[in-house]
Scaffold this motif. Structure first.
Motif, PDB file in Angstrom:
ATOM      1  N   LEU A   1       0.830  -1.203   0.000  1.00 28.32           N
ATOM      2  CA  LEU A   1       0.000   0.000   0.000  1.00 28.32           C
ATOM      3  C   LEU A   1       0.869   1.260   0.000  1.00 28.32           C
ATOM      4  CD1 LEU A   1      -2.650  -1.049   2.688  1.00 28.32           C
ATOM      5  CD2 LEU A   1      -2.890  -1.132   0.194  1.00 28.32           C
ATOM      6  N   GLY A   2       0.322   2.306  -0.597  1.00 24.91           N
ATOM      7  CA  GLY A   2       1.011   3.592  -0.623  1.00 24.91           C
ATOM      8  C   GLY A   2       0.779   4.368   0.663  1.00 24.91           C
ATOM      9  N   VAL A   3       1.213   3.780   1.785  1.00 27.56           N
ATOM     10  CA  VAL A   3       1.063   4.422   3.094  1.00 27.56           C
ATOM     11  C   VAL A   3       2.357   4.265   3.877  1.00 27.56           C
ATOM     12  CG1 VAL A   3      -1.432   4.013   3.207  1.00 27.56           C
ATOM     13  CG2 VAL A   3       0.140   2.340   4.205  1.00 27.56           C
TER      14      VAL A   3
ATOM     15  N   GLN B   1      -1.943   7.228   8.805  1.00 25.91           N
ATOM     16  CA  GLN B   1      -1.816   6.365   7.627  1.00 25.91           C
ATOM     17  C   GLN B   1      -1.893   4.877   7.984  1.00 25.91           C
ATOM     18  OE1 GLN B   1       1.038   7.414   4.517  1.00 25.91           O
ATOM     19  NE2 GLN B   1       1.424   9.357   5.537  1.00 25.91           N
ATOM     20  N   MET B   2      -2.352   4.581   9.185  1.00 29.95           N
ATOM     21  CA  MET B   2      -2.529   3.180   9.584  1.00 29.95           C
ATOM     22  C   MET B   2      -3.766   2.607   8.892  1.00 29.95           C
ATOM     23  SD  MET B   2      -1.933   0.390  11.069  1.00 29.95           S
ATOM     24  CE  MET B   2      -0.421   0.817  11.909  1.00 29.95           C
TER      25      MET B   2
ATOM     26  N   SER C   1      -3.076   9.119   2.980  1.00 31.42           N
ATOM     27  CA  SER C   1      -2.429   8.401   1.877  1.00 31.42           C
ATOM     28  C   SER C   1      -2.498   9.225   0.596  1.00 31.42           C
ATOM     29  CB  SER C   1      -3.121   7.051   1.661  1.00 31.42           C
ATOM     30  OG  SER C   1      -2.657   6.449   0.472  1.00 31.42           O
ATOM     31  N   LYS C   2      -1.348   9.453  -0.008  1.00 29.46           N
ATOM     32  CA  LYS C   2      -1.278  10.226  -1.256  1.00 29.46           C
ATOM     33  C   LYS C   2      -0.771   9.330  -2.385  1.00 29.46           C
ATOM     34  CE  LYS C   2      -2.367  13.845   1.201  1.00 29.46           C
ATOM     35  NZ  LYS C   2      -3.757  14.281   1.224  1.00 29.46           N
TER      36      LYS C   2
END
Length: 230
Positions: free
Chosen positions: A47-49, A56-57, A203-204
């Motif tokens: 994931l993009g986190v 961002q959890m 998250s971006k």
């Protein structure tokens, strides 16, 4: 040596750089699940986190439409009528102070832990024991609840907890090699949908970046991320 040979043979025909549609990847994984036991089919999602940041959890719980193929032992911290409710729903271990003492002494006879809210001051003492094992009850994933019956039946019926790890990878078992391809695809799509809905505001960029499926003893097969959604 034999394991190495078997794995190398299982890797034959799998292009490690190619992204396969989900259905094709599942077919390949099932064909290569040759162990003497019914292997678990696992999915890993990058994931993009950055889970080091609280905003961002990614964590949650999802009930897989076709179950996990695994029978979970469920422990419930509850008193009185709620304890009776837990037993009636099929919980394997139910207790209050007595169960806390057992766990403190190192006896953990459950794979999923549920607690009523009034029990959390007691259960909180077990953080150092249950936390590292991923067993600490949490209201965000429905394991701290007054709906004891629903939580126990969900755990017994195929609900899966998911939580992103430090490197931004989320892993979960989604069934057994004996499941049909269709059932495994449905389970993975249900998990992906729940993970997608749990996307944090922090998250971006691309959220679901890489996906792979594998069996317990087999090679990983990379999946086109777009084919696990919807």
């Amino acid at each position: 040596m034999a394991i190495g040979k078997r794995l190398n043979k299982a890797r034959e025909g799998v292009d490690r750089e190619k992204l396969y549609p989900l259905a094709d990847a599942i077919k390949m994984v099932k064909e290569r699940a040759k162990a003497k036991f019914d292997e678990t089919i696992e999915v890993a999602i990058n994931l993009g986190v950055d889970p080091r940041h609280a905003d961002q959890m990614v964590r949650g719980v999802v009930t897989l439409p076709n179950g996990t193929g695994r029978t979970l032992r469920v422990g419930v911290f509850a008193r009185g009528a709620k304890a009776d409710e837990a037993k009636a729903a099929g919980a394997d271990v139910v207790g209050a102070e007595d169960l806390v003492e057992k766990v403190q002494n190192g006896t953990i006879e459950f794979d999923r832990c549920i607690a009523t809210p009034d029990m959390m001051p007691l259960v909180g003492r077990l953080g150092k024991v249950l936390g590292p094992r991923g067993l600490m009850p949490n209201p965000k994933i429905g394991t701290v609840t007054m709906d004891v019956t629903g939580a126990v039946k969900g755990a017994k019926g195929g609900s899966v907890e998911f939580r992103v790890e430090k490197a931004g990878i989320l892993q979960a078992g989604v069934g057994k090699a004996s499941f049909s391809e269709e059932k495994l695809v449905e389970n993975i799509k249900a998990l992906a949908d729940a993970v997608s809905k749990a996307k944090p505001a922090g998250s971006k960029g691309t959220y679901i970046q890489r996906v792979a499926v594998s069996s317990s003893m087999g090679p990983g097969v990379k999946v086109e991320p777009g084919t696990i959604l919807g």
